[in-house]
Design a protein around this motif. Structure first.
Motif, short mmCIF file in Angstrom:
data_model
loop_
_atom_site.label_atom_id
_atom_site.label_comp_id
_atom_site.label_asym_id
_atom_site.label_seq_id
_atom_site.Cartn_x
_atom_site.Cartn_y
_atom_site.Cartn_z
N THR A 1 -0.46 3.31 -3.08
CA THR A 1 -1.41 4.32 -2.62
C THR A 1 -0.71 5.54 -2.05
O THR A 1 -1.01 6.69 -2.43
CB THR A 1 -2.33 3.72 -1.55
N GLU B 1 -0.66 9.40 -3.59
CA GLU B 1 -1.27 10.52 -2.87
C GLU B 1 -0.26 11.65 -2.65
O GLU B 1 -0.59 12.82 -2.82
CB GLU B 1 -1.81 10.04 -1.52
N LYS C 1 -2.65 4.11 -11.13
CA LYS C 1 -2.35 3.79 -9.74
C LYS C 1 -0.99 4.32 -9.29
O LYS C 1 -0.78 4.57 -8.11
CB LYS C 1 -2.38 2.27 -9.54
N ASP D 1 -7.41 7.45 -6.59
CA ASP D 1 -6.70 6.60 -5.64
C ASP D 1 -7.64 6.17 -4.52
O ASP D 1 -7.53 5.04 -4.02
CB ASP D 1 -5.50 7.36 -5.06
N GLN D 2 -8.56 7.03 -4.11
CA GLN D 2 -9.52 6.69 -3.06
C GLN D 2 -10.67 5.85 -3.59
O GLN D 2 -11.09 4.88 -2.96
CB GLN D 2 -10.07 7.96 -2.41
N GLU E 1 0.83 -1.20 0.00
CA GLU E 1 0.00 0.00 0.00
C GLU E 1 0.86 1.25 0.00
O GLU E 1 0.55 2.24 -0.66
CB GLU E 1 -0.93 0.01 1.22
#
Length: 231
Positions: free
Chosen positions: A146, A150, A210, A199-200, A142
């Motif tokens: 992610t 972000e 991604k 992304d969310q 992650e």
């Protein structure tokens, strides 16, 4: 032994619908696995409708979360910009740079995107590391996808806002004039917010969506337009 067919009368379907409406998302997904191959559409339609409602609520929650997370990163990043500027100044002095003359407000602007990115990175690391349902490997995965996405998105959003408001888009290689800066910044802000939301929400699953590599490449390409203003 064949399974007894599900009753199709109106009362039974209404009772089933009321029961499904109280399911959690996990239970609803299991129910879908059980009814998706049902030869009759009644139960499938009821479960599919509830799944769509869950998806709608999740998308709305993701939009709110993205909005407030971005605001949090930008506001705290703005407060931290001065301290980042002073910290970098101390490092420069240690390395032998001459003292900076009187500080102007515009001296802080190039540091704003970096302070926002640091705030976002700190918040993301804290959030990921406190997810008790994930093991160490899942947390690393992650972080690699992610969190980095972000942080990159927040960085470019902040940089684009500086360009839109103050007419100075601080590229990695070129800082264009006011008109070109605002043109580039508008595109960058829109793309960055899209990446942060995606992304969310997880709507687009491709590698370029991604990893935010495409966002970095587009920003590098756009800032080259700024060379036209200095030729």
């Amino acid at each position: 032994m064949s399974q007894k067919p599900f009753p199709k009368d109106k009362a039974s379907l209404k009772a089933y619908e009321r029961r499904v409406q109280n399911f959690t998302l996990g239970r609803l997904e299991k129910e879908w696995e059980a009814v998706k191959d049902d030869p009759t559409p009644e139960r499938r339609d009821i479960v599919a409708k509830e799944l769509r409602e869950w998806e709608k609520m999740r998308n709305e929650a993701n939009r709110d979360f993205t909005k407030y997370t971005l605001l949090f990163d930008l506001i705290i990043g703005a407060c931290a910009t001065k301290y980042l500027y002073l910290f970098v100044g101390i490092i420069k002095r240690i390395l032998g740079a001459p003292p900076h003359p009187e500080i102007q407000f515009t001296d802080y602007l190039p540091y704003f995107p970096y302070s926002c990115a640091i705030v976002c990175l700190t918040f993301c690391i804290y959030s990921v590391w406190n997810e008790k349902k994930k093991n160490f490997i899942d947390k690393i995965k992650e972080f690699g996808h992610t969190v980095i996405t972000e942080v990159i998105s927040v960085f470019f959003t902040a940089n684009g806002l500086v360009g839109l408001i103050f007419g100075s888009y601080y590229g990695f290689f070129v800082t264009p004039g006011p008109v070109v800066s605002r043109f580039i910044s508008g595109i960058i802000v829109a793309l960055s917010i899209f990446y942060l939301y995606n992304d969310q929400a997880g709507k687009y699953k491709g590698f370029f969506f991604k990893s935010a590599i495409l966002l970095v490449l587009i920003s590098l390409a756009l800032e080259q337009i700024g060379r036209l203003t200095i030729l």
